[in-house]
Design an enzyme around this catalytic site. Sequence first.
Site, mmCIF file in Angstrom:
data_model
loop_
_atom_site.group_PDB
_atom_site.id
_atom_site.type_symbol
_atom_site.label_atom_id
_atom_site.label_comp_id
_atom_site.label_asym_id
_atom_site.label_seq_id
_atom_site.Cartn_x
_atom_site.Cartn_y
_atom_site.Cartn_z
ATOM 1 N N SER A 101 -3.955 -1.753 0.156
ATOM 2 C CA SER A 101 -2.985 -2.630 0.683
ATOM 3 C C SER A 101 -3.612 -3.834 1.178
ATOM 4 C CB SER A 101 -2.531 -2.077 1.961
ATOM 5 O OG SER A 101 -1.470 -3.060 2.446
ATOM 6 N N ALA A 102 -3.435 -5.077 0.678
ATOM 7 C CA ALA A 102 -3.924 -6.444 0.694
ATOM 8 C C ALA A 102 -4.034 -6.709 2.216
ATOM 9 C CB ALA A 102 -3.704 -7.484 -0.191
ATOM 10 N N HIS A 103 -2.887 -6.632 2.870
ATOM 11 C CA HIS A 103 -2.783 -7.255 4.347
ATOM 12 C C HIS A 103 -3.813 -6.427 5.296
ATOM 13 C CE1 HIS A 103 -0.447 -4.310 6.368
ATOM 14 N NE2 HIS A 103 -0.056 -3.879 5.391
ATOM 15 N N CYS A 152 4.726 7.747 23.807
ATOM 16 C CA CYS A 152 5.514 7.094 24.629
ATOM 17 C C CYS A 152 5.827 5.475 23.896
ATOM 18 C CB CYS A 152 4.848 6.757 26.126
ATOM 19 S SG CYS A 152 3.832 7.976 26.663
ATOM 20 N N GLY A 193 0.710 -1.210 -0.092
ATOM 21 C CA GLY A 193 0.235 0.000 0.071
ATOM 22 C C GLY A 193 0.790 1.392 -0.029
ATOM 23 N N THR A 194 2.003 1.323 0.720
ATOM 24 C CA THR A 194 2.822 2.342 0.735
ATOM 25 C C THR A 194 3.592 2.479 -0.581
ATOM 26 O OG1 THR A 194 3.541 1.792 3.047
ATOM 27 C CG2 THR A 194 4.835 3.088 1.792
ATOM 28 N N GLN A 202 -7.796 1.359 4.614
ATOM 29 C CA GLN A 202 -8.598 1.317 5.774
ATOM 30 C C GLN A 202 -10.051 0.784 5.516
ATOM 31 O OE1 GLN A 202 -7.345 0.301 8.748
ATOM 32 N NE2 GLN A 202 -5.507 1.038 8.531
#
Lengths: 460, 460
Positions: B194-196, B320, B69-70, B177
Amino acid sequence: MPYFDAASSAPLHPVARQALLASLDEGWADPARLYREGRRARLLLDAAREAAAEAVGCRPDELVFTSSGTRAVHDGMYGALAGRRRVGRHLVVSAVEHSSVLHTGGALEADGGEVTQVPVDRTGAVSPAAYAAALRPDTALACLQSANHEVGTVQPVGEVARACREAGVPLLVDAAQSLAWGPVEEGWSLLAASAHKWGGPAGVGLLAVRKGVRFAPRGPADERESGRAPGFENLPAIVAAAASLRAVRAEAAAEAARLRELVDRVRTRVAELVTDVEVVGDPVRRLPHLVTFSCLYVDGETLLHELDREGFSVSSGSSCTSSTLTPSHVLRAMGVLSEGNVRVSLPMGTESSDVERFLSVLPRVVSSVRERLGAPTPSPAPATPSPDLTVDALGRRCPIPVIELAKVITEVPLGGTITILADDEAARLDIPAWCEMRGQEYVGETRRERGSAYVVRRRS
Amino acid sequence: MPYFDAASSAPLHPVARQALLASLDEGWADPARLYREGRRARLLLDAAREAAAEAVGCRPDELVFTSSGTRAVHDGMYGALAGRRRVGRHLVVSAVEHSSVLHTGGALEADGGEVTQVPVDRTGAVSPAAYAAALRPDTALACLQSANHEVGTVQPVGEVARACREAGVPLLVDAAQSLAWGPVEEGWSLLAASAHKWGGPAGVGLLAVRKGVRFAPRGPADERESGRAPGFENLPAIVAAAASLRAVRAEAAAEAARLRELVDRVRTRVAELVTDVEVVGDPVRRLPHLVTFSCLYVDGETLLHELDREGFSVSSGSSCTSSTLTPSHVLRAMGVLSEGNVRVSLPMGTESSDVERFLSVLPRVVSSVRERLGAPTPSPAPATPSPDLTVDALGRRCPIPVIELAKVITEVPLGGTITILADDEAARLDIPAWCEMRGQEYVGETRRERGSAYVVRRRS
């Protein structure tokens, strides 16, 4: 159904399949996360990196997984070029690199950089001295394949690496074709490879960058893979890639010896069984599993199609099979025949009987294609030969121009010339190659408004 | 062991696994080759493209498979920006895009381009009017996510697309998403996914580019995937990605309704069960499976660690837990609390009982972390309150500055002020957020040589 195109893509190794399956359940989570699924994925990724680094011969923190060999080459070259931008924008490559290297060079040129292509000899090898002479004070990067993907010739990587080190230029080695067989000779700075070439899955490449090599990753910032390979890690496939590399390496020595013998058999027998054939590439300094030869008076596409009908999957660097309509840049750089070109690359485990069957089928297939195309058969010279002849092959595709030339060569006396008019790109390579094979003299080429005029003098 | 981080990566869908296995044997060869193994691979690739295009809502020849996807976002943005370079080098994005979008914007700025970030409201949504106002004559590209990855808020893509169309600006939608849940509203020009994220394998992204959109692929020439995604196709994974997208879509409507109810339960019950908590994101226009909340006086890393020990895998946008030491840019843009931030994103098939168990465990975990950090408990005001107080929290990390503030707020009279000295980046976000939650007045921040002085006036 023998598949003889391992150099394009090797069938999935059983260990790759097994490792892929085993890691599907453990390796789907984000290895950057701290919860247990993420930690499990991280462990798999770390172990794969260690295994791959060991096979490559580098430290694990020098190696990242990319999404393909092409990406490894692109991103490795860009990163090294950007890292040494202050030194200059000159790139040295061999003339027979993979298209991913040459196209990155093309992009550099389009962007104002400069590329020197080091020529190769008739076997496809660069000379280390010629390579060293191409290095300049403003050379940012040098690239050399470990072995050629089309003809199998092994390049003198160690000697070229020494020359690069002396000149202070990093050397990127495209090891895509050889990594299955063993590590690359010492001295490289960057190394790229591709898992599906050794029987790993698609979707995984390797990029190793030695500590101390200046490297500025290209493109938007990304935290994955030390910032050198953006995007979510292709994890189960990475595990499979590393496991299968280790597995093929364990088999490599024995399998190389066995396939080397089979390829030697092909090299010898093809030359015996098929007339008007040129077996190319270095007969000794070569990949164990790969042989390339070219058959006069045959077009590559028909030949591949006929071999496929007989059950053999091979590839070709002939223009006739390529979408670009130009012959393979490798064959062109070597100055060898491209007509009727066939590359046979044996996957590990290839049976001797399949190679024998190929050798028994090939002569018949070549003959039938030649017959259909009207290839010349030896015929008596005419009573009163004319001193010079012109053959118009304009608009006719490879291998017709060479077939027409061969048909009339005996119609001129010794010393007479034949002028072939042709506009197929392949003619520029194949007419001189034919002359060399036939002992005729290639006089030269004159550009015409349409195509070129190629002049050949009869010498035998 | 419930995994509640589907928004990072969804567990592999059974159909993906099945399709992957089935195509391992058929899909390893080069789909560009003409022999039977290549033709088989080509058939698989074509079928996968058709299935994915149908789910996306575009033509098969408008869609290519990328390696993540990136990469789809990077290469989609670069291609569109380069294709409209003559128009200008201005980019419009929302302030809450995925880092892949923002980092590409950063690279554009570093290269002399300009980026406008459209702000979001407290729910995380952009206003279509504000988005439209950011478009300029030199705007080359606009980007908007279909739904936010950290808080689940759905963006007004349809309205923004209309504004972009009127301005003649192509809109790239990052649908990572939401694509599992349904197609993106009409009107987009480019789409990335993005497939995952939908239960497909890693190593596969989608990039759709509508016909007529100017697009100039970035980087070296490559013939694969219409020149838009270089490198050998990740074929068995592509088949698995397309098959699983089709499968999750078949389940999407029923599963969305079921998970929406579970998430509503979390939204309501967390606010009841945990004191000093802020549930963020749009309660209605949101992804069905995702909820984010922040707990005062808790540090995110400890909270995640404790929840992991209890068997729950969640993620956090708190500073954090991040390697960058800055709080999530999404929470910052929304102006909400980042302290003790937890994102729960339910994979398809999540059991109601697991959500109940999470709700029963959470209050205890939050309490124990607060206790350890010395979080304030309501205490009687001192006899003679001083009108103003200064708290030195320099060198102390989130959530300590806010804890110290909360401890002393009743020590000043109504109208009195407290000045907190702090140098943790998160304080800039969390002190105003705390004031808003507590009905106190946030007066402002003054930069100091080290850190800042934040002034709060007691109002309740």
